[in-house]
Design a protein around this motif. Structure first.
Motif, PDB file in Angstrom:
ATOM      1  N   GLY A  45       0.951  -1.063  -0.243  1.00  0.00           N
ATOM      2  CA  GLY A  45       0.024  -0.027   0.123  1.00  0.00           C
ATOM      3  C   GLY A  45       0.619   1.315  -0.072  1.00  0.00           C
ATOM      4  O   GLY A  45       0.095   2.451  -0.084  1.00  0.00           O
ATOM      5  N   ALA A  48       0.064   4.048  -2.735  1.00  0.00           N
ATOM      6  CA  ALA A  48      -1.047   4.539  -2.502  1.00  0.00           C
ATOM      7  C   ALA A  48      -1.684   5.560  -1.446  1.00  0.00           C
ATOM      8  O   ALA A  48      -2.593   6.088  -1.342  1.00  0.00           O
ATOM      9  N   LEU A 174      -2.502  -0.011  -8.098  1.00  0.00           N
ATOM     10  CA  LEU A 174      -3.167   1.499  -8.070  1.00  0.00           C
ATOM     11  C   LEU A 174      -3.383   1.971  -9.495  1.00  0.00           C
ATOM     12  O   LEU A 174      -4.415   2.590  -9.472  1.00  0.00           O
ATOM     13  N   TRP A 179      -6.906   2.244  -5.166  1.00  0.00           N
ATOM     14  CA  TRP A 179      -6.216   1.809  -4.170  1.00  0.00           C
ATOM     15  C   TRP A 179      -7.106   0.780  -3.231  1.00  0.00           C
ATOM     16  O   TRP A 179      -6.492   0.009  -2.382  1.00  0.00           O
TER      17      TRP A 179
END
Length: 415
Positions: A45, A48, A174, A179
Motif C-alpha cells: 500500500g 497509494a 493502483l 487503492w
C-alpha cells in the motif's frame, strides 16, 4: 459399511490427499506465504498513501498512520499467539489469525472513512502476526539441527522477496484498479493462505504436549532464563534493526540526497534488498553440505559490522558517490540473510516445548528493533543526512555483535 461411514471415509481421504508433505518445496512456500503477510501488507500500500488521502478527504499524515497502526497491531500480538499455540496447537491460532487478517483487509477495501480504515489496519496487523509466529514454530516442531536451518533459510528467502516486489505490484494495482483493489488483493491472498493452511497443513504440535501445562508467565520465564535463546533472539532483532535502518532510510538517501528518480530508486532498492535473499540462499545451500565448516553466524555478524564501520567512515569523511554506497548496502542485507536463519534457529532449537513462545518473542523483538531504527533515522536525518542512516546501522550491528559474545560457547559449538 453404512452410507454415512462411507461418506466420512471418502471425505477424510480427500482431505488427506490435500495435505502438503513437510519435506516438500510446496510446504516451504506455504510457510513463506504465512510469514510474508506483514511485509506484503506493509509495502503493497505504500504507493497509494497519497491517493488514499485524497479519496477519503484527509491529510497525508493521517493516511501515513495506516502503516504505523498496522505495525502497532503486528508488534504486540505474537507475544500472545506464541504461548496460546503452545497450549492449544498451531493450527487454530494460524487459521484464526490469518482469517482475521483477511477479513480486516476486506474491511480496508470497503472503508468509507479514514477512521474505519485505520481501525481495520490495526486489526489487519494483529492478524498478520499469527502467520510469521506460527511459521517459525512449525519449523521447530518438524525439524531440528541442519534441516531446520535449511528450512529457515528457505522461509527467509520467500519472506524477503515480498518487500522487493510489493511496491511495484502495489503501483500496478493502483494504476489499473485503484487503492481499494490493493486491500482487496490482500484479502484474497489472506483467504487463499487460510485455505491452504486449513487443508494443506496438518497440526505439527505434539498432541501429548498440548494442554494447560504451566502458565504464560512460566513459558516466558523459561525462555528468558536460557542464555542461548536470549542471545540469539537479541542477535536476530538487533541485526534486523541494522538492515532496517537502511531499508527505512533508503528513499531519503537515494531520492533526497542523490536526486534519483522514483524508478531509479525502485531498481536500486530491489538490488540491495535482494541481498537478504542471496545470503539466506547461500546459508541454506551450505546447511545441506556436511563438508562445510564455516561458522555462518559469526561470519555474517563480522561482515555486517565491518561494512557498517566502513560506511560510517565514508559518510564522515565527506561526500560519497552512490555507486560506492549501493554495493556496501547490498553487503549489509546479504549479511543479514546469513544471520537470520542461524539466529532464529539458535532461539528455537533449545526449547522445542515452548517454540511458540520463542517464535512470538522473535517476531515482536524484530519489529521493536525495526521501529526504533526507523524512528532514529527519521529524527536524525534532517540534521546528519547519510551519517544518520549508516550511524544507526552501525549502532545496531555492534549491539548484535555484543549479544553474540553473551551466547554460551557450548551453544555456539553445537550449532
Amino acid at each position: 459399511m453404512p452410507p454415512c461411514a462411507t461418506w466420512n471415509a471418502g471425505r477424510w481421504d480427500i482431505v488427506s490427499r490435500m495435505r502438503i508433505p513437510p519435506q516438500s518445496a510446496a510446504f516451504v512456500l506455504l510457510l513463506g506465504a504465512m510469514s510474508a503477510m506483514p511485509p506484503f501488507a506493509t509495502d503493497l500500500g505504500l504507493p497509494a498513501l497519497g491517493t488514499i488521502a485524497g479519496s477519503l478527504h484527509t491529510s497525508a499524515g493521517m493516511s501515513g498512520l495506516t502503516i504505523s497502526l498496522f505495525m502497532a497491531g503486528f508488534t504486540a500480538t505474537p507475544l500472545i499467539y506464541g504461548p496460546v499455540s503452545d497450549r492449544y496447537g498451531r493450527k487454530p491460532v494460524l487459521v484464526g489469525g490469518l482469517s482475521a487478517f483477511a477479513v480486516a483487509s476486506l474491511l480496508c477495501a470497503l472503508a468509507p472513512s479514514i477512521a474505519t480504515l485505520l481501525i481495520a489496519r490495526l486489526l489487519e496487523g494483529a492478524g498478520a502476526g499469527a502467520g510469521i509466529t506460527m511459521a517459525f514454530a512449525i519449523v521447530r516442531d518438524l525439524f531440528s539441527g541442519a534441516p531446520a536451518r535449511t528450512r529457515l533459510s528457505m522461509v527467509t528467502v520467500v519472506l524477503n522477496t515480498a518487500p522487493v516486489i510489493s511496491p511495484t505490484v502495489g503501483a500496478l494495482i493502483l494504476t489499473f484498479a485503484g487503492w481499494r483493489a490493493i486491500y482487496g488483493t490482500l484479502a484474497a491472498i489472506g483467504f487463499l493462505v487460510v485455505f491452504a493452511s486449513l487443508f494443506g497443513y496438518r497440526e505439527s504440535r505434539d498432541r501429548q504436549t498440548i494442554g494447560p501445562r504451566g502458565s504464560l508467565v512460566a513459558g516466558y520465564r523459561r525462555l528468558l532464563g536460557n542464555r542461548s535463546c536470549v542471545g540469539h533472539f537479541l542477535i536476530y532483532g538487533l541485526s534486523f534493526g541494522s538492515a532496517f535502518a537502511y531499508i527505512s532510510g533508503s528513499s531519503l538517501v537515494v531520492i533526497t540526497l542523490y536526486r534519483a528518480s522514483p524508478t531509479e530508486y525502485g531498481l536500486l532498492f530491489a538490488c540491495t534488498a535482494l541481498g537478504i535473499v542471496f545470503g539466506a540462499t547461500l546459508n541454506g545451500w551450505l546447511s545441506t553440505r556436511r563438508t562445510h565448516r564455516l561458522p555462518m553466524l559469526p561470519t555474517g555478524l563480522a561482515g555486517m559490522i565491518a561494512v557498517t564501520v566502513l560506511l560510517t567512515l565514508l559518510a564522515l569523511s565527506g561526500p560519497v558517490r552512490l555507486p560506492v554506497l549501493v554495493p556496501l548496502f547490498f553487503l549489509v542485507t546479504f549479511s543479514f540473510g546469513i544471520i537470520a536463519p542461524n539466529a532464529s534457529h539458535g532461539t528455537l532449537e533449545p526449547i522445542p516445548e515452548i517454540a511458540g513462545v520463542a517464535s512470538g518473542v522473535l517476531a515482536s523483538f524484530q519489529m521493536l528493533c525495526a521501529t526504533v531504527a526507523s524512528t532514529l533515522v527519521s529524527l536524525l536525518f534532517a540534521r546528519f543526512g547519510l551519517s544518520a542512516v549508516v550511524g544507526t546501522m552501525l549502532i545496531f550491528a555492534i549491539a548484535a555483535g555484543l549479544a553474540y559474545l553473551a551466547v554460551p560457547r557450548a551453544a555456539l559449538s553445537a550449532a
